[in-house]
Design a protein around this motif. Structure first.
Motif, short mmCIF file in Angstrom:
data_model
loop_
_atom_site.label_atom_id
_atom_site.label_comp_id
_atom_site.label_asym_id
_atom_site.label_seq_id
_atom_site.Cartn_x
_atom_site.Cartn_y
_atom_site.Cartn_z
N GLU A 130 1.00 -1.18 0.06
CA GLU A 130 0.05 0.15 0.00
C GLU A 130 0.81 1.07 0.09
O GLU A 130 2.04 1.44 0.82
CB GLU A 130 -0.83 0.12 1.42
CG GLU A 130 -1.80 1.08 1.27
CD GLU A 130 -3.01 0.81 0.20
OE1 GLU A 130 -3.81 1.52 -0.19
OE2 GLU A 130 -3.58 -0.42 0.23
N SER A 131 0.75 2.30 -0.87
CA SER A 131 1.13 3.47 -0.80
C SER A 131 0.57 4.33 0.27
O SER A 131 -0.63 4.38 0.85
CB SER A 131 1.04 4.11 -2.07
OG SER A 131 1.69 5.76 -2.16
N TRP A 132 1.45 5.52 0.75
CA TRP A 132 1.04 6.29 1.79
C TRP A 132 0.61 7.62 0.90
O TRP A 132 -0.03 8.53 1.86
CB TRP A 132 2.39 6.77 2.58
CG TRP A 132 3.49 7.34 1.92
CD1 TRP A 132 3.85 8.59 1.37
CD2 TRP A 132 4.51 6.45 1.33
NE1 TRP A 132 5.03 8.50 0.60
CE2 TRP A 132 5.31 7.30 0.64
CE3 TRP A 132 4.88 5.10 1.24
CZ2 TRP A 132 6.72 6.96 -0.20
CZ3 TRP A 132 5.81 4.53 0.45
CH2 TRP A 132 6.84 5.32 0.04
N THR A 133 0.67 7.69 -0.38
CA THR A 133 -0.16 8.58 -0.94
C THR A 133 -1.20 8.28 -1.93
O THR A 133 -1.13 7.15 -2.38
CB THR A 133 0.96 9.75 -1.94
OG1 THR A 133 1.55 8.68 -2.80
CG2 THR A 133 2.00 10.03 -1.00
N THR A 134 -1.99 9.22 -2.26
CA THR A 134 -3.10 8.69 -3.48
C THR A 134 -2.33 9.56 -4.60
O THR A 134 -1.52 10.28 -4.62
CB THR A 134 -4.27 9.17 -3.13
OG1 THR A 134 -4.19 10.80 -2.87
CG2 THR A 134 -4.96 8.55 -2.02
N LEU A 135 -2.83 8.97 -5.73
CA LEU A 135 -2.53 9.22 -7.13
C LEU A 135 -2.41 10.92 -7.21
O LEU A 135 -1.72 11.43 -7.73
CB LEU A 135 -3.08 8.75 -8.29
CG LEU A 135 -2.57 7.03 -8.35
CD1 LEU A 135 -3.55 6.46 -9.40
CD2 LEU A 135 -1.34 7.06 -8.78
N GLU A 136 -3.57 11.62 -6.80
CA GLU A 136 -3.86 12.85 -6.81
C GLU A 136 -2.80 13.61 -6.15
O GLU A 136 -2.59 14.78 -6.22
CB GLU A 136 -5.05 13.17 -6.26
CG GLU A 136 -6.54 12.42 -7.09
CD GLU A 136 -6.65 11.24 -6.48
OE1 GLU A 136 -6.60 10.90 -5.48
OE2 GLU A 136 -6.92 10.34 -7.57
N GLU A 137 -2.18 13.10 -5.05
CA GLU A 137 -1.22 13.69 -4.19
C GLU A 137 0.15 14.09 -4.99
O GLU A 137 1.01 14.96 -4.58
CB GLU A 137 -0.79 13.26 -2.92
CG GLU A 137 -2.09 13.09 -2.08
CD GLU A 137 -1.79 12.31 -0.75
OE1 GLU A 137 -0.89 12.32 -0.25
OE2 GLU A 137 -2.84 12.03 -0.19
N ASN A 138 0.40 13.00 -5.88
CA ASN A 138 1.77 13.01 -6.47
C ASN A 138 2.03 14.23 -7.44
O ASN A 138 1.23 14.80 -8.09
CB ASN A 138 1.96 11.75 -7.07
CG ASN A 138 2.11 10.65 -6.19
OD1 ASN A 138 2.40 10.57 -5.05
ND2 ASN A 138 1.67 9.54 -6.47
#
Length: 70
Positions: free
Chosen positions: A62-70
């Motif tokens: 699992e990532s600590w960010t969502t795609l929108e945050e990148n």
């Protein structure tokens, strides 16, 4: 801190519990100080490289960010 980041932190804590690892154990495995692990778990503080290392050591996909945050 985003909901995704909070979810990732909960996964870190769950994996540590499953492995019976203390914060000191995780710090040793990652080659960092106990203070860095404490800040990560309490505040979500840490670089992306550090979080990636923690993910690898605990087998978290699992990532600590969502795609929108990148």
């Amino acid at each position: 801190m985003s909901q995704q980041h909070q979810k990732w932190l909960e996964l870190v804590k769950q994996k540590m519990e499953q492995k019976s690892w203390s914060k000191s154990d995780l710090a040793q495995v990652c080659g960092v100080t106990l203070a860095m692990i404490t800040r990560l778990l309490n505040e979500g503080h840490g670089s992306d490289n550090f979080k990636l290392l923690v993910s690898k050591k605990l087998n978290i996909r699992e990532s600590w960010t969502t795609l929108e945050e990148n």
